[in-house]
Design an enzyme around this catalytic site. Structure first.
Site, mmCIF file in Angstrom:
data_model
loop_
_atom_site.group_PDB
_atom_site.id
_atom_site.type_symbol
_atom_site.label_atom_id
_atom_site.label_comp_id
_atom_site.label_asym_id
_atom_site.label_seq_id
_atom_site.Cartn_x
_atom_site.Cartn_y
_atom_site.Cartn_z
ATOM 1 N N ILE A 104 31.955 48.175 36.880
ATOM 2 C CA ILE A 104 32.160 48.168 38.329
ATOM 3 C C ILE A 104 33.036 46.937 38.551
ATOM 4 C CG2 ILE A 104 31.116 47.904 40.598
ATOM 5 C CD1 ILE A 104 28.634 49.333 39.540
ATOM 6 N N PRO A 105 34.327 47.158 38.812
ATOM 7 C CA PRO A 105 35.326 46.088 38.665
ATOM 8 C C PRO A 105 35.403 45.077 39.804
ATOM 9 C CG PRO A 105 36.394 48.109 39.343
ATOM 10 C CD PRO A 105 34.942 48.448 39.133
ATOM 11 N N CYS A 106 34.399 44.222 39.902
ATOM 12 C CA CYS A 106 34.393 43.178 40.928
ATOM 13 C C CYS A 106 35.496 42.144 40.694
ATOM 14 C CB CYS A 106 33.031 42.511 41.007
ATOM 15 S SG CYS A 106 32.390 41.921 39.439
ATOM 16 N N HIS A 107 36.017 42.071 39.466
ATOM 17 C CA HIS A 107 37.097 41.125 39.169
ATOM 18 C C HIS A 107 38.394 41.518 39.862
ATOM 19 C CE1 HIS A 107 37.282 44.285 36.077
ATOM 20 N NE2 HIS A 107 38.591 44.067 36.053
#
Length: 179
Positions: free
Chosen positions: A135-138
């Site tokens: 889950i690409p929070c970056h």
């Protein structure tokens, strides 16, 4: 019972967690909010579980430069309705692109029929994402291009964005101010 296993990546060691056949956690050792709301007593080694093996293969492919789809893995992040709504939006950010906390706040406000949603509240939900990288929070940045807020550390955020080929020309690491 929460089953766990470790994964050694180019940016550090990860702890992966699964429950009921779905991935519920992926934390970089030492990151802020490590384990989220899980307690160590709930964890048991379960590296042979299919979902954990699939997650490791997904990560192998990701770090090899492939673009594995988030939909390949059954994900079940645990959190409030608001946090899950933010995490669902994160899952739609395309590989190699970024969005802002303000844009996510605007999308949530529109979906809830509100005039405004706090970008800081969105930032809190992004920071508590229990399934880092997948889950690409970056991929979330400040409106001005600031690479703010990554629980795994700013150096790792920069490496992940570079890994994905993000144009870093307008992005910057904020300077720490000394008072």
């Amino acid at each position: 019972m929460i089953h766990t296993t470790y994964y050694d990546s180019p940016i550090g060691r990860f702890l992966l967690a699964a429950r009921d056949g779905a991935l519920t956690g992926l934390w970089i050792e030492g990151q802020k909010y490590f384990l989220g709301s899980f307690k160590k007593e709930e964890l048991t080694e379960g590296g042979d579980l299919q979902v954990l093996q699939d997650a490791k293969r997904w990560l192998d492919r990701y770090f090899a430069g492939e673009k594995p789809s988030i939909q390949e893995l059954p994900l079940k992040p645990e959190g409030s309705d608001f946090r899950r709504q933010v995490w669902d939006i994160l899952c739609r950010i395309p590989y190699g692109q970024v969005t802002t906390y303000r844009e996510i706040a605007g999308e949530i406000a529109r979906s809830r029929g509100l005039d405004h949603m706090s970008a800081q509240a969105v930032g809190g939900a992004v920071g508590h994402n229990p399934i880092s990288i997948i889950i690409p929070c970056h991929r979330v940045v400040g409106t001005n291009g600031s690479l703010t807020g990554y629980a795994g550390g700013m150096d790792r955020k920069v490496k992940l964005l570079a890994q994905e080929g993000v144009d870093m020309g307008r992005l910057f690491v904020p300077q720490k101010t000394v008072i």
